[in-house]
Design an enzyme around this catalytic site. Structure first.
Site, PDB file in Angstrom:
ATOM      1  N   HIS A 195       0.032   0.807  -6.498  1.00  0.00           N
ATOM      2  CA  HIS A 195       0.702   1.216  -5.251  1.00  0.00           C
ATOM      3  C   HIS A 195       2.180   0.875  -5.181  1.00  0.00           C
ATOM      4  CE1 HIS A 195      -2.332   3.056  -2.672  1.00  0.00           C
ATOM      5  NE2 HIS A 195      -3.207   2.153  -3.083  1.00  0.00           N
TER       6      HIS A 195
ATOM      7  N   HIS B 129       0.884  -1.167   0.000  1.00  0.00           N
ATOM      8  CA  HIS B 129       0.000   0.000   0.000  1.00  0.00           C
ATOM      9  C   HIS B 129       0.923   1.219   0.000  1.00  0.00           C
ATOM     10  CE1 HIS B 129      -3.219   2.801   1.564  1.00  0.00           C
ATOM     11  NE2 HIS B 129      -3.729   2.308   0.438  1.00  0.00           N
TER      12      HIS B 129
ATOM     13  N   ASP C 207     -12.086   2.943  -7.573  1.00  0.00           N
ATOM     14  CA  ASP C 207     -11.647   3.279  -6.218  1.00  0.00           C
ATOM     15  C   ASP C 207     -12.722   4.047  -5.443  1.00  0.00           C
ATOM     16  OD1 ASP C 207      -9.989   3.201  -4.023  1.00  0.00           O
ATOM     17  OD2 ASP C 207      -8.632   4.765  -4.700  1.00  0.00           O
TER      18      ASP C 207
END
Length: 369
Positions: free
Chosen positions: A187, A146, A314
């Site tokens: 990410h 992440h 998202d």
């Protein structure tokens, strides 16, 4: 004579953060929200999923990097549990799926296929056994990092340590290919993207990333990686997050990160960044538009080809979205924009769902071998 309107283009969306949003909003209490009739507290509910043409959703079972070790694994399991309970709460609308065949079967019954993706390698605490058990519970992708590095891979938004994948990181990619779990390269640093695609024997995905060639944000995909992704058979699922879509927003975001640093905070951490973003929202540029998102689709098509584009909105993972794409009902507006640019209906179907289902089948085939 009245004409029946055409159904919207079917969407397999790569990333939606509703599980974490409901954990924070109501502690997973589904009686505290009305997802069946419409819930204004979030970007996602059943009527708007239907209006948007969503036939399959990868629910993100995200946990923040503030959680690590056993705490991260436990919280991820709680997220997985919530997705199972969400599906059980709406059996006429949702069904848990693990394979492309199950997604197609769900569509045939009019239910929205629900799949899961882990967002960050910290969710497995450097354990291949945990990775395998997450797969057994239905998780079908893992984003390798992440916002912060993991011991075996660098994040796009952290200081590079490994400059790619460690040997164990390569083992993670190989094991994901073996068991049938997408390697998700959203990410991660560009070096990790390149290392992972060098190792991968199955299609990889970017579950929610856009094009670095259009917007120079580190979360986006460089052109050389897009070209390699095409050879890999993978899919870049273009996202709608303003700093990844608009250079003006990317620059505004970078300025906010610098303010966090100047105040002694850590820009990777939501608790340090969010107050600065809220404080500086009055200085934000105009929101991007549907046309700005379409520019990213155009660029991915130009570099990787029409067969390697998908959609990863998202939703419930960002505070703001482009004009016209404010929630999950907005996908048809993007397809209308693409149609106006000369994309055929066949092209739109590939972008909306067919490319991702093809990649899912190919990934499953590698695991089966």
């Amino acid at each position: 004579m009245s004409l029946t309107p055409s159904p919207p283009i079917a969407v397999v969306d790569g990333h939606n953060d509703l599980p974490w949003a409901l954990r924070e909003h109501c502690g997973y209490d589904l009686s505290a929200v009305d997802l069946a009739a419409g819930e204004p507290a979030v970007h996602t509910d059943l009527p708007r999923l239907r209006a948007g043409g969503v036939v399959a959703q990868f629910w993100s079972v995200f946990v923040p990097c503030a959680l690590s070790g056993d705490a991260a694994v436990t919280a991820t399991l709680e997220q997985v549990d919530f997705v199972h309970r969400l599906v059980e709460a709406f059996p006429d609308d949702l069904t848990l799926c693990r394979t492309a065949d199950q997604v197609e079967a769900a569509r045939g019954t009019g239910r929205i296929a629900s799949l899961m993706g882990m967002e960050g390698g910290h969710s497995i605490d450097s354990s291949l056994g945990t990775l395998r058990m997450m797969h057994a519970l239905g998780v079908r992708y893992m984003t390798l990092t992440h916002n912060e590095n993991v011991p075996w891979a660098d994040s796009a938004t952290d200081e590079p340590v490994l400059h790619g994948l460690s040997d164990f990181g390569r083992d993670v990619v190989a094991e994901m290919n073996r068991i049938g779990m997408f390697v998700d390269l959203s990410h991660v640093s560009a070096d990790v993207m390149r290392d992972a695609l060098d190792v991968a024997t199955a299609p990889a995905i970017f579950s929610h990333s856009s094009s670095f060639g259009v917007c120079k944000h580190p979360r986006n995909v460089p052109d050389d990686v897009l070209a390699t992704l095409a050879r890999n058979g993978g899919v870049c699922m273009v996202t709608f997050v303003p700093p990844f879509i608009s250079q003006d927003w990317a620059d505004w975001w970078a300025d906010a990160l610098e303010v966090v640093r100047e105040r002694g905070g850590d820009p990777r951490k939501f608790e340090h960044l969010d107050p600065v973003l809220e404080e500086r929202m009055s200085l934000a540029p105009p929101l991007p538009t549907v046309a700005d998102v379409a520019n990213h689709v155009d660029h991915v098509r130009e570099v990787a080809g029409i067969e390697h584009i998908g959609i990863g909105g998202d939703y419930d993972g960002s505070v703001v979205f482009p004009e016209g794409l404010e929630d999950v009902s907005g996908y048809p507006r993007l397809f209308d924009e693409l149609s106006s640019r000369g994309y055929s209906e066949h092209d739109l179907r590939r972008i909306g769902s067919d490319n991702m289902l093809r990649a899912l089948r190919d990934m499953e085939s590698v695991a089966a071998r």
